[in-house]
Design a protein around this motif. Structure first.
Motif, PDB file in Angstrom:
ATOM      1  N   VAL A 254       0.841  -1.193   0.000  1.00 55.72           N
ATOM      2  CA  VAL A 254       0.000   0.000   0.000  1.00 55.72           C
ATOM      3  C   VAL A 254       0.876   1.243   0.000  1.00 55.72           C
ATOM      4  CG1 VAL A 254      -1.824   1.263   1.203  1.00 55.72           C
ATOM      5  CG2 VAL A 254      -1.766  -1.248   1.312  1.00 55.72           C
ATOM      6  N   THR A 255       0.617   2.138  -0.945  1.00 58.89           N
ATOM      7  CA  THR A 255       1.311   3.424  -0.951  1.00 58.89           C
ATOM      8  C   THR A 255       0.307   4.518  -0.605  1.00 58.89           C
ATOM      9  OG1 THR A 255       2.829   2.653  -2.678  1.00 58.89           O
ATOM     10  CG2 THR A 255       2.747   5.019  -2.259  1.00 58.89           C
ATOM     11  N   TYR A 256       0.572   5.187   0.509  1.00 65.35           N
ATOM     12  CA  TYR A 256      -0.266   6.301   0.954  1.00 65.35           C
ATOM     13  C   TYR A 256       0.337   7.602   0.419  1.00 65.35           C
ATOM     14  CZ  TYR A 256      -2.033   2.921   4.413  1.00 65.35           C
ATOM     15  OH  TYR A 256      -2.573   1.819   5.040  1.00 65.35           O
ATOM     16  N   PHE A 257      -0.473   8.397  -0.255  1.00 65.07           N
ATOM     17  CA  PHE A 257      -0.012   9.676  -0.785  1.00 65.07           C
ATOM     18  C   PHE A 257      -0.680  10.819  -0.021  1.00 65.07           C
ATOM     19  CE2 PHE A 257       0.422   6.665  -4.271  1.00 65.07           C
ATOM     20  CZ  PHE A 257       1.674   6.954  -4.771  1.00 65.07           C
ATOM     21  N   LYS A 258       0.058  11.902   0.156  1.00 66.07           N
ATOM     22  CA  LYS A 258      -0.524  13.070   0.808  1.00 66.07           C
ATOM     23  C   LYS A 258      -1.629  13.643  -0.065  1.00 66.07           C
ATOM     24  CE  LYS A 258       3.377  14.717   3.598  1.00 66.07           C
ATOM     25  NZ  LYS A 258       4.319  15.838   3.829  1.00 66.07           N
ATOM     26  N   ARG A 259      -2.677  14.140   0.580  1.00 60.00           N
ATOM     27  CA  ARG A 259      -3.720  14.869  -0.145  1.00 60.00           C
ATOM     28  C   ARG A 259      -3.598  16.344   0.225  1.00 60.00           C
ATOM     29  NH1 ARG A 259      -9.405  13.780   3.114  1.00 60.00           N
ATOM     30  NH2 ARG A 259      -8.560  14.074   5.208  1.00 60.00           N
ATOM     31  N   ILE A 260      -3.943  17.211  -0.703  1.00 59.67           N
ATOM     32  CA  ILE A 260      -3.787  18.647  -0.459  1.00 59.67           C
ATOM     33  C   ILE A 260      -5.095  19.285  -0.001  1.00 59.67           C
ATOM     34  CG2 ILE A 260      -1.879  18.827  -2.086  1.00 59.67           C
ATOM     35  CD1 ILE A 260      -3.825  20.106  -4.069  1.00 59.67           C
ATOM     36  N   THR A 261      -6.148  18.459   0.107  1.00 57.61           N
ATOM     37  CA  THR A 261      -7.427  18.945   0.635  1.00 57.61           C
ATOM     38  C   THR A 261      -7.823  18.075   1.824  1.00 57.61           C
ATOM     39  OG1 THR A 261      -8.620  17.505  -0.908  1.00 57.61           O
ATOM     40  CG2 THR A 261      -8.254  19.778  -1.591  1.00 57.61           C
ATOM     41  N   LYS A 262      -8.606  18.625   2.707  1.00 57.70           N
ATOM     42  CA  LYS A 262      -9.095  17.874   3.862  1.00 57.70           C
ATOM     43  C   LYS A 262     -10.559  17.497   3.692  1.00 57.70           C
ATOM     44  CE  LYS A 262      -5.239  18.635   6.200  1.00 57.70           C
ATOM     45  NZ  LYS A 262      -4.297  17.581   6.574  1.00 57.70           N
ATOM     46  N   ASP A 263     -11.041  17.580   2.467  1.00 63.79           N
ATOM     47  CA  ASP A 263     -12.455  17.312   2.205  1.00 63.79           C
ATOM     48  C   ASP A 263     -12.605  16.098   1.291  1.00 63.79           C
ATOM     49  OD1 ASP A 263     -11.942  18.112  -0.459  1.00 63.79           O
ATOM     50  OD2 ASP A 263     -12.333  20.201   0.028  1.00 63.79           O
ATOM     51  N   PRO A 264     -13.823  15.707   0.955  1.00 63.60           N
ATOM     52  CA  PRO A 264     -14.043  14.489   0.164  1.00 63.60           C
ATOM     53  C   PRO A 264     -13.514  14.513  -1.269  1.00 63.60           C
ATOM     54  CG  PRO A 264     -16.021  15.051   1.402  1.00 63.60           C
ATOM     55  CD  PRO A 264     -15.098  16.217   1.536  1.00 63.60           C
ATOM     56  N   THR A 265     -12.946  15.634  -1.726  1.00 65.38           N
ATOM     57  CA  THR A 265     -12.328  15.623  -3.058  1.00 65.38           C
ATOM     58  C   THR A 265     -11.053  14.797  -3.066  1.00 65.38           C
ATOM     59  OG1 THR A 265     -11.082  17.649  -2.581  1.00 65.38           O
ATOM     60  CG2 THR A 265     -13.252  17.907  -3.631  1.00 65.38           C
ATOM     61  N   HIS A 266     -10.352  14.728  -1.913  1.00 64.93           N
ATOM     62  CA  HIS A 266      -9.146  13.907  -1.724  1.00 64.93           C
ATOM     63  C   HIS A 266      -8.082  14.168  -2.800  1.00 64.93           C
ATOM     64  CE1 HIS A 266     -11.234  11.772   1.401  1.00 64.93           C
ATOM     65  NE2 HIS A 266     -12.123  11.280   0.580  1.00 64.93           N
ATOM     66  N   ILE A 267      -7.908  15.400  -3.197  1.00 64.42           N
ATOM     67  CA  ILE A 267      -6.972  15.725  -4.280  1.00 64.42           C
ATOM     68  C   ILE A 267      -5.548  15.381  -3.877  1.00 64.42           C
ATOM     69  CG2 ILE A 267      -6.000  17.617  -5.637  1.00 64.42           C
ATOM     70  CD1 ILE A 267      -8.753  18.957  -5.512  1.00 64.42           C
ATOM     71  N   SER A 268      -4.865  14.610  -4.735  1.00 65.84           N
ATOM     72  CA  SER A 268      -3.499  14.182  -4.446  1.00 65.84           C
ATOM     73  C   SER A 268      -2.664  14.157  -5.728  1.00 65.84           C
ATOM     74  CB  SER A 268      -3.487  12.791  -3.801  1.00 65.84           C
ATOM     75  OG  SER A 268      -2.155  12.357  -3.592  1.00 65.84           O
ATOM     76  N   PRO A 269      -2.028  15.274  -6.062  1.00 68.80           N
ATOM     77  CA  PRO A 269      -1.171  15.305  -7.253  1.00 68.80           C
ATOM     78  C   PRO A 269      -0.059  14.247  -7.202  1.00 68.80           C
ATOM     79  CG  PRO A 269      -1.622  17.530  -6.491  1.00 68.80           C
ATOM     80  CD  PRO A 269      -2.139  16.614  -5.437  1.00 68.80           C
ATOM     81  N   ALA A 270       0.433  13.935  -6.006  1.00 69.78           N
ATOM     82  CA  ALA A 270       1.497  12.928  -5.882  1.00 69.78           C
ATOM     83  C   ALA A 270       1.006  11.560  -6.344  1.00 69.78           C
ATOM     84  CB  ALA A 270       1.985  12.855  -4.437  1.00 69.78           C
ATOM     85  N   LEU A 271      -0.230  11.220  -6.001  1.00 68.46           N
ATOM     86  CA  LEU A 271      -0.790   9.940  -6.454  1.00 68.46           C
ATOM     87  C   LEU A 271      -0.930   9.942  -7.968  1.00 68.46           C
ATOM     88  CD1 LEU A 271      -3.675   7.931  -4.838  1.00 68.46           C
ATOM     89  CD2 LEU A 271      -3.662   8.317  -7.301  1.00 68.46           C
ATOM     90  N   TRP A 272      -1.430  11.020  -8.528  1.00 68.03           N
ATOM     91  CA  TRP A 272      -1.603  11.079  -9.976  1.00 68.03           C
ATOM     92  C   TRP A 272      -0.258  10.957 -10.703  1.00 68.03           C
ATOM     93  CZ3 TRP A 272      -4.950  16.035  -9.172  1.00 68.03           C
ATOM     94  CH2 TRP A 272      -6.221  15.660  -8.712  1.00 68.03           C
ATOM     95  N   LYS A 273       0.765  11.603 -10.168  1.00 70.61           N
ATOM     96  CA  LYS A 273       2.085  11.531 -10.793  1.00 70.61           C
ATOM     97  C   LYS A 273       2.620  10.104 -10.789  1.00 70.61           C
ATOM     98  CE  LYS A 273       6.803  13.380 -10.446  1.00 70.61           C
ATOM     99  NZ  LYS A 273       7.710  14.293  -9.684  1.00 70.61           N
ATOM    100  N   ALA A 274       2.514   9.423  -9.658  1.00 74.36           N
ATOM    101  CA  ALA A 274       2.982   8.039  -9.563  1.00 74.36           C
ATOM    102  C   ALA A 274       2.177   7.128 -10.473  1.00 74.36           C
ATOM    103  CB  ALA A 274       2.887   7.560  -8.118  1.00 74.36           C
ATOM    104  N   LEU A 275       0.888   7.366 -10.544  1.00 75.40           N
ATOM    105  CA  LEU A 275       0.028   6.558 -11.406  1.00 75.40           C
ATOM    106  C   LEU A 275       0.419   6.730 -12.862  1.00 75.40           C
ATOM    107  CD1 LEU A 275      -2.510   4.735 -11.515  1.00 75.40           C
ATOM    108  CD2 LEU A 275      -3.878   6.824 -11.722  1.00 75.40           C
ATOM    109  N   ASN A 276       0.661   7.936 -13.269  1.00 77.10           N
ATOM    110  CA  ASN A 276       1.064   8.217 -14.650  1.00 77.10           C
ATOM    111  C   ASN A 276       2.367   7.500 -15.007  1.00 77.10           C
ATOM    112  OD1 ASN A 276       0.644   9.855 -17.157  1.00 77.10           O
ATOM    113  ND2 ASN A 276       2.638  10.690 -16.549  1.00 77.10           N
ATOM    114  N   GLN A 277       3.258   7.390 -14.035  1.00 79.89           N
ATOM    115  CA  GLN A 277       4.555   6.754 -14.274  1.00 79.89           C
ATOM    116  C   GLN A 277       4.484   5.226 -14.262  1.00 79.89           C
ATOM    117  OE1 GLN A 277       6.810   8.491 -11.070  1.00 79.89           O
ATOM    118  NE2 GLN A 277       7.423  10.294 -12.265  1.00 79.89           N
ATOM    119  N   ASN A 278       3.566   4.663 -13.484  1.00 77.71           N
ATOM    120  CA  ASN A 278       3.622   3.227 -13.202  1.00 77.71           C
ATOM    121  C   ASN A 278       2.439   2.395 -13.681  1.00 77.71           C
ATOM    122  OD1 ASN A 278       6.052   3.656 -11.718  1.00 77.71           O
ATOM    123  ND2 ASN A 278       4.839   4.292  -9.945  1.00 77.71           N
TER     124      ASN A 278
END
Length: 377
Positions: free
Chosen positions: A65-89
């Motif tokens: 399990v890889t936990y990525f930081k989210r930049i919002t504290k609401d249900p949008t759960h925005i996480s550019p770090a997750l998107w970047k890793a997903l794009n790469q892998n």
């Protein structure tokens, strides 16, 4: 197989209820069956963040399990770090199983996966129901769906956890292909020992939310002709809980209600086992793990016909199914209280019925069969 699951939150974020346990159990079962499973998720834990290593794989019960930081504290759960890793892998995985919809995190994740030609399964988990499209911020959801959501979803396959959800998804996007497989639930191997109650004891155990129909249930217990006690276990918006308590005072049933708050796993099964009847009068419910959990410990259920498992309850005669009218709830409660023989039969046979229909080994095999079909498309 090499499988990636994408989900806004993962255990130990138990604050989000049943989906946390069922997604984790699925991932763990896939690993036990010899597959490689990775989970991309965020540190979301309600309004706080999980205290876990960030941005690197962590072994959680055999699942990477890889936990990525989210930049919002609401249900949008925005996480550019997750998107970047997903794009790469993402290209290294045979299939990607995305859980949830409507939050920005998973919609962007789906777009990234499809742009990389990944084979994607969407498990909306009730978020594409008619109820969702016609409640809350329904106008925004309809706009998102018409602008780009429909197009994204149509390029995937969908995973419904009950037949009712399958029908809603198939009607939402004509031609959208999918399959039905129930949640995998971790059920404890504990003996069934039911205590005798002074009053007919009901248990509600779920997130406390307006869609759960608690107003209907509270009004119903004011109209039954026998002694009844309602235990309410779960957390929710404090203002809404205060409104429910005020309603109970107004109709003079507050002394019949016990507010238990959030319960851990061990406490939950004890309360379910000791109740005479589990109740869930939801206006909309995709699966409801707790219905299976209640039957596993031998406690019959009363659920509304808007709970997706209602067809199963009717077919197996594991309880009672009602409408959303208070009088119908009163009628079904009265039947349940009177039919002791039926409740005792469910107490002795419920676990066997659940094992036969929700066996983890059988379900994992079925999930893998569907994953392989999607991967081979």
């Amino acid at each position: 197989m090499n499988i990636l699951h994408i989900v806004p939150s993962y255990k130990p974020a138990y604050i989000y209820g049943g989906p946390i346990e069922s997604v984790a159990r699925l991932c763990e079962g896939l690993v036990a069956a010899g597959n490689t499973v990775h989970v991309y998720t965020t540190t979301a834990n309600g309004k706080t963040e999980l205290e876990v290593p960030v941005g690197q794989p962590v072994d959680v019960e055999g699942v990477q399990v890889t936990y990525f930081k989210r930049i919002t504290k609401d249900p949008t759960h925005i996480s550019p770090a997750l998107w970047k890793a997903l794009n790469q892998n993402v290209s290294q995985y045979d299939v990607v199983h995305i859980h949830s919809w409507w939050n920005i995190l998973v919609m962007v994740a789906a777009k990234i996966c499809l742009s990389k030609k990944a084979k994607v399964i969407i498990a909306p988990r009730g978020m594409l129901s008619r109820y969702i499209f016609n409640s809350g911020s329904s106008k925004v959801k309809k706009l998102i769906h018409n602008l780009f959501g429909r197009n994204l979803l149509a390029k995937t396959q969908f995973h419904a956890t009950a037949q009712a959800e399958y029908i809603e998804c198939a009607e939402l996007i004509p031609g959208w292909k999918g399959f039905v497989l129930p949640n995998i639930i971790a059920l404890p191997d504990i003996p069934i020992k039911h205590q005798q109650n002074d009053a007919f004891t009901l248990i509600f155990l779920s997130r406390i939310h307006p869609k759960k129909g608690l107003e209907i249930l509270i009004e119903a217990i004011s109209k039954v002709s026998f002694e009844v006690r309602l235990k309410i276990a779960g957390n929710g918006d404090e203002e809404y809980i205060a409104q429910l308590k005020q309603l109970a005072v107004q109709i003079r049933v507050d002394y019949k209600i016990e507010w238990l708050g959030w319960m851990n796993r061990e406490q939950k099964f004890v309360e379910l086992m000791n109740a005479d009847l589990f109740t869930l009068i939801s206006l909309n419910e995709n699966f409801a793990n707790v219905v299976i959990e209640s039957l596993h410990v031998g406690t019959a259920v009363l659920i509304s016909e808007d709970v997706a498992l209602s067809a199963f309850i009717k077919e197996k005669d594991m309880g009672w199914v009602c409408g959303l009218q208070t009088d119908d709830v009163v009628s079904k409660l009265t039947d349940a209280q009177a039919q002791l023989a039926k409740r005792n039969h469910i107490r002795t046979t419920g676990r066997d019925v659940i094992e036969e229909n929700f066996s983890e080994q059988k379900l994992i095999k079925s999930y893998l069969e569907h994953y392989k079909e999607v991967a081979d498309l």
